[in-house]
Motif scaffolding. Structure first.
Motif, PDB file in Angstrom:
ATOM      1  N   THR A  12     -40.207   3.888 -55.971  1.00 29.29           N
ATOM      2  CA  THR A  12     -41.692   4.658 -57.099  1.00 29.29           C
ATOM      3  C   THR A  12     -40.875   5.373 -58.164  1.00 29.29           C
ATOM      4  N   HIS A  51     -49.928   4.197 -58.077  1.00 24.19           N
ATOM      5  CA  HIS A  51     -50.202   5.366 -57.740  1.00 24.19           C
ATOM      6  C   HIS A  51     -50.978   6.526 -58.352  1.00 24.19           C
ATOM      7  N   ASN A 104     -37.216  12.044 -54.114  1.00 22.97           N
ATOM      8  CA  ASN A 104     -38.239  12.273 -53.278  1.00 22.97           C
ATOM      9  C   ASN A 104     -39.577  13.042 -53.708  1.00 22.97           C
ATOM     10  N   ARG A 105     -40.289  13.541 -52.534  1.00 23.35           N
ATOM     11  CA  ARG A 105     -41.598  13.567 -52.762  1.00 23.35           C
ATOM     12  C   ARG A 105     -41.516  14.909 -53.407  1.00 23.35           C
ATOM     13  N   GLU A 106     -40.681  15.737 -53.984  1.00 25.21           N
ATOM     14  CA  GLU A 106     -41.172  16.723 -54.616  1.00 25.21           C
ATOM     15  C   GLU A 106     -41.164  16.248 -56.055  1.00 25.21           C
ATOM     16  N   PHE A 108     -41.768  13.059 -57.021  1.00 28.26           N
ATOM     17  CA  PHE A 108     -43.389  12.130 -56.772  1.00 28.26           C
ATOM     18  C   PHE A 108     -44.412  13.078 -57.427  1.00 28.26           C
ATOM     19  N   LEU A 109     -44.690  14.126 -56.741  1.00 26.29           N
ATOM     20  CA  LEU A 109     -45.357  15.070 -57.041  1.00 26.29           C
ATOM     21  C   LEU A 109     -45.568  15.132 -58.337  1.00 26.29           C
TER      22      LEU A 109
END
Length: 146
Positions: A12, A51, A104-106, A108-109
């Motif tokens: 992503t 997204h 990672n998710r961090e 991404f956010l």
């Protein structure tokens, strides 16, 4: 010196693309609408998972995951598709684009928050939910569903 090759693995990405000579192309409502139609067209065709996005006066930020195609091709569909639909004889985009992979998710956010707050930071609105040319806009989900 040439740029190092982009990793071939999927992911992503936060993508930024700028209009040619930073022309404020997206101050025109019809151009914003056309860009969003283009963005959604290629999403529906399954070229990427979208997204988040924001359309600023002279650039766009996208948070997307290419689906079985290289990132360059996904961005090419968006930029090229918009340029063809715009029917402009003049250049529309600066060459290339910048991208950052969400590791990672961090991240991404963090990218999501950056996109969301871009029009607020640019003083185009007071609340991200009020900026119509963004996935943060309070009416966006209804507009996509409708």
């Amino acid at each position: 010196m040439s740029a190092p090759p982009r990793p071939t693995h999927s992911g992503t990405f936060l993508v930024t693309s700028v209009t040619y000579n930073r022309k404020r192309l997206f101050q025109v409502v019809a151009n914003c609408e056309l860009f969003l139609e283009t963005l959604q067209h290629y999403r529906r065709e399954g070229h990427y998972r979208l997204h988040d996005f924001v359309v600023m006066p002279e650039h766009v930020h996208l948070l997307l995951t290419p689906q079985n195609i290289p990132l360059e091709r996904a961005v090419g569909y968006i930029k090229g598709g918009f340029s063809r639909r715009l029917h402009s004889k003049a250049p529309v985009w600066q060459r290339g684009f910048t991208d950052r992979r969400a590791r990672n998710r961090e991240e991404f956010l963090s990218f999501r928050q950056y996109i969301r707050m871009n029009p607020v930071e640019g003083r185009l609105c007071e609340s991200a939910e009020d900026y119509k040319w963004s996935s943060a806009w309070k009416g966006w989900q209804r507009a996509v569903a409708g």
